[in-house]
Design a protein around this motif. Structure first.
Motif, mmCIF file in Angstrom:
data_model
loop_
_atom_site.group_PDB
_atom_site.id
_atom_site.type_symbol
_atom_site.label_atom_id
_atom_site.label_comp_id
_atom_site.label_asym_id
_atom_site.label_seq_id
_atom_site.Cartn_x
_atom_site.Cartn_y
_atom_site.Cartn_z
ATOM 1 N N GLU A 94 -21.766 -27.511 28.769
ATOM 2 C CA GLU A 94 -20.377 -28.248 28.925
ATOM 3 C C GLU A 94 -19.460 -28.265 27.795
ATOM 4 O O GLU A 94 -19.153 -27.682 26.234
ATOM 5 C CB GLU A 94 -21.212 -30.221 28.280
ATOM 6 C CG GLU A 94 -20.328 -30.359 28.482
ATOM 7 C CD GLU A 94 -21.064 -32.542 28.286
ATOM 8 O OE1 GLU A 94 -20.474 -33.505 28.004
ATOM 9 O OE2 GLU A 94 -22.399 -32.369 28.232
ATOM 10 N N GLN A 95 -18.232 -28.175 28.437
ATOM 11 C CA GLN A 95 -16.901 -27.917 27.596
ATOM 12 C C GLN A 95 -16.420 -29.736 27.228
ATOM 13 O O GLN A 95 -15.773 -30.704 28.487
ATOM 14 C CB GLN A 95 -15.603 -27.346 28.622
ATOM 15 C CG GLN A 95 -14.559 -26.818 28.059
ATOM 16 C CD GLN A 95 -15.045 -25.924 27.040
ATOM 17 O OE1 GLN A 95 -15.670 -25.132 26.697
ATOM 18 N NE2 GLN A 95 -14.257 -25.935 25.761
ATOM 19 N N VAL B 269 -33.550 -19.826 32.188
ATOM 20 C CA VAL B 269 -32.243 -20.081 32.253
ATOM 21 C C VAL B 269 -31.566 -20.971 30.982
ATOM 22 O O VAL B 269 -31.764 -21.964 31.288
ATOM 23 C CB VAL B 269 -32.291 -20.709 33.482
ATOM 24 C CG1 VAL B 269 -31.220 -21.046 33.294
ATOM 25 C CG2 VAL B 269 -33.506 -19.913 34.247
ATOM 26 N N ASP B 270 -31.018 -20.270 30.502
ATOM 27 C CA ASP B 270 -29.739 -20.409 29.452
ATOM 28 C C ASP B 270 -28.509 -20.969 29.310
ATOM 29 O O ASP B 270 -27.893 -19.412 29.888
ATOM 30 C CB ASP B 270 -30.187 -19.815 27.858
ATOM 31 C CG ASP B 270 -31.829 -20.021 27.367
ATOM 32 O OD1 ASP B 270 -32.153 -21.139 27.303
ATOM 33 O OD2 ASP B 270 -32.803 -19.155 26.847
ATOM 34 N N GLY B 271 -28.477 -21.803 29.018
ATOM 35 C CA GLY B 271 -27.081 -21.151 29.069
ATOM 36 C C GLY B 271 -25.613 -21.300 27.670
ATOM 37 O O GLY B 271 -26.583 -20.948 27.314
ATOM 38 N N SER C 203 -20.930 -26.657 24.690
ATOM 39 C CA SER C 203 -22.078 -26.412 24.357
ATOM 40 C C SER C 203 -23.344 -26.419 25.125
ATOM 41 O O SER C 203 -23.145 -25.976 26.292
ATOM 42 C CB SER C 203 -22.580 -28.537 24.140
ATOM 43 O OG SER C 203 -22.483 -29.207 25.147
ATOM 44 N N ALA C 204 -24.154 -25.641 25.043
ATOM 45 C CA ALA C 204 -25.094 -24.968 26.746
ATOM 46 C C ALA C 204 -26.310 -25.328 25.932
ATOM 47 O O ALA C 204 -27.085 -25.755 24.130
ATOM 48 C CB ALA C 204 -25.032 -23.569 25.800
ATOM 49 N N SER C 205 -26.863 -25.280 26.988
ATOM 50 C CA SER C 205 -28.358 -25.780 26.790
ATOM 51 C C SER C 205 -29.613 -24.752 27.525
ATOM 52 O O SER C 205 -28.905 -24.118 28.923
ATOM 53 C CB SER C 205 -28.647 -27.087 27.443
ATOM 54 O OG SER C 205 -28.409 -27.033 28.496
#
Length: 165
Positions: A156-157, A46-48, A163-165
């Protein structure tokens, strides 16, 4: 009736009982063994994803592992720092998406996601400044994840950056 025929009957009865015990034990053990079967779906991810401003909303990419992610798999999406999560879409139309209040979505796969395949879950609108979005995948009963599976992701904005994780 003679003593010999009575003794023979007892022997026959005891032999029959002795032969039936292993069969009864095997039949009794079968339902327990069947009930404890667990399928390992492998190392799903599961990736942002931040998306592309004005083109593709932020969201998550779900990638199945060595085995298909089964129907009934649930992805729970929650947000903070945003007044309304809005609508989500999924590629392939293989899920039911339900809004949970104003800051969450519950996505349930209605069909398996094939081994190695991906599905994109995307917000229809962009995130607001200072907001976060998290997705957590939960497998249905009878399924387990591989040791390298990644069951959650985030986006996260900030004022300028995502940024994504």
């Amino acid at each position: 009736m003679t003593a010999e025929s009575t003794e023979l009957s007892r022997r026959t009865l005891v032999k029959g009982a002795a032969w039936s015990l292993p069969v009864i034990a095997a039949v009794a053990a079968t339902p327990m063994a069947a009930a404890s079967t667990v399928t390992n779906v492998g190392d799903f991810q599961v990736d942002g994803s931040c998306g592309v401003l004005g083109v593709l909303g932020p969201g998550f990419t779900i990638t199945a592992g060595a085995e298909a992610l089964p129907a009934g798999t649930v992805i729970t999406i929650s947000t903070s720092g945003i007044a309304n999560i809005g609508l989500f879409s999924i590629t392939g139309g293989l899920a039911d998406i339900q809004l949970i209040g104003s800051t969450g979505n519950r996505v349930e796969l209605t069909a398996p996601l094939a081994a190695g395949a991906t599905a994109d879950l995307r917000a229809v609108v962009s995130l607001g400044v200072g907001s976060t979005m998290t997705a957590v995948l939960t497998l249905p009963a009878g399924y387990t994840a591989g040791t390298g599976a990644k069951s959650s992701g985030g986006v996260e904005q900030t004022l300028v950056l995502c940024s994504a994780s």
